[in-house]
Design an enzyme around this catalytic site. Structure first.
Site, short mmCIF file in Angstrom:
data_model
loop_
_atom_site.label_atom_id
_atom_site.label_comp_id
_atom_site.label_asym_id
_atom_site.label_seq_id
_atom_site.Cartn_x
_atom_site.Cartn_y
_atom_site.Cartn_z
CE LYS A 299 -3.82 -2.54 1.93
NZ LYS A 299 -4.60 -2.99 3.08
CD GLN B 255 -3.73 -4.25 6.41
OE1 GLN B 255 -3.52 -3.31 5.65
NE2 GLN B 255 -4.35 -5.35 6.01
CG ASP C 76 -9.98 -0.73 4.03
OD1 ASP C 76 -9.69 -0.97 2.84
OD2 ASP C 76 -9.32 -1.15 5.00
#
Ligand code: NAD
Length: 280
Positions: A53, A97, A120
């Protein structure tokens, strides 16, 4: 032999588009779109995901910062940390995460994210917006799957699509996004009784179960398109959910690695640019 739907090639195209958009955003606002990545603990797969990422953020011309926090961090302290990040005007997106260490409740931590920075697309509000068909940040893996299908020229309108998996982050939002594209969607899961027969009816099979080899050659209708979301480690090797010889019958198929994985990361950058445009 199935055509290869190359996620790396498409992800590079998406990142090039993001870079153009990020440059225009910077010219208009004086700053690049910004992404914060928060990693709690040192889960080995998560470490490798956050590295990709960070690299993709650089390729896409975004500002990014990574915060590595100890696995022992208390839930309240993590919520406050995320709350402070969300007040930073340089940051348009915040990514926590997953999975979090078992001592932390995922729902409680995600609830600390403002929905307009939830790149997300996992917060309850953004998931509700998806259900309601309203604009909002959508989860990256389903976005990547839909983009790959479109890129490969697969028409979803009226197509029979089978999704294996009903998780909150992949299968369920993907099913809703396929409905938005007018597909006829069947969602299969660990309680489904007739997996093989249902998969055989599909024009498009999307496997997101996390079970190596769950989609076998004899289950796939010749000419079907197969998207493999699964990531499994078998004998030290990364494999998907789809057996390799499915390529003998499918018309097109994504590889693992190099299929949906790079697309997930590219879509995160596209979401960050989109969030930045809303903030401006
Ligand atoms: P999950 O464990 O949360 O959900 C798995 C789903 O599969 C569940 O709904 C379960 O009911 C279903 N399932 C499990 N076994 C089954 C079986 N035998 N028959 C039918 N259904 C079954 O996992 P997830 O987070 O949704 O991820 C799924 C897979 O996709 C994992 O391998 C994960 O690593 C991978 N993944 C890949 C990416 C990517 O970018 N490529 C992103 C997210 C997840």
């Amino acid at each position: 032999m199935a055509e290869r739907i190359d996620g790396r090639v498409r992800a590079d195209q998406v990142l090039a588009e993001v870079q153009t958009g990020a440059m225009a955003f910077r010219e208009a606002t004086g700053r690049p779109p910004g992404l914060a990545i928060v990693l709690v603990g040192d889960h080995p797969a998560s470490l490798s995901y956050i590295r990709s990422k960070e690299q993709a953020a650089t390729k896409g011309g975004l500002y990014s910062e990574t915060h590595r926090l100890p696995a022992t961090m208390a839930e309240d302290a993590l919520r406050r940390f995320v709350g402070r990040l969300s007040e930073d005007e340089r940051l348009d997106g915040i990514l926590v995460q997953l999975p979090l260490p078992e001592t932390l409740r995922q729902e409680e931590v995600l609830a600390a994210l403002p929905p307009d920075k939830d790149v997300d697309g996992f917060t309850t509000l953004n998931q509700g917006r998806l259900l309601a068909g309203e604009a909002g940040l959508r989860p990256c893996t389903p976005l990547g799957v839909i983009d790959l299908l479109r890129w490969h020229g697969v028409s979803l309108d009226g197509a029979n699509v089978v999704v294996i998996g009903r998780s909150r982050t992949v299968g369920r939002p993907l099913a809703l996004m396929l409905l938005e594209q007018h597909a006829s969607v069947t969602v299969l899961h660990s309680h489904s009784q007739s997996l093989a027969q249902d998969v055989l009816r599909a024009d498009v099979v999307i496997a997101a179960a996390g079970q190596a080899g769950i989609v076998r050659r004899e289950m796939v209708r010749p000419g079907a398109v197969v998207i493999d979301v699964g990531i499994n480690r078998v004998d030290g090797k990364l494999v998907g959910d789809v057996a390799a010889d499915v390529a003998d019958v499918a018309s097109a198929m994504t590889p693992v690695p190099g299929g949906v994985g790079p697309m997930t990361v590219a879509m995160l950058m596209a979401n960050t640019l989109e969030a930045a445009r809303w903030h401006y």
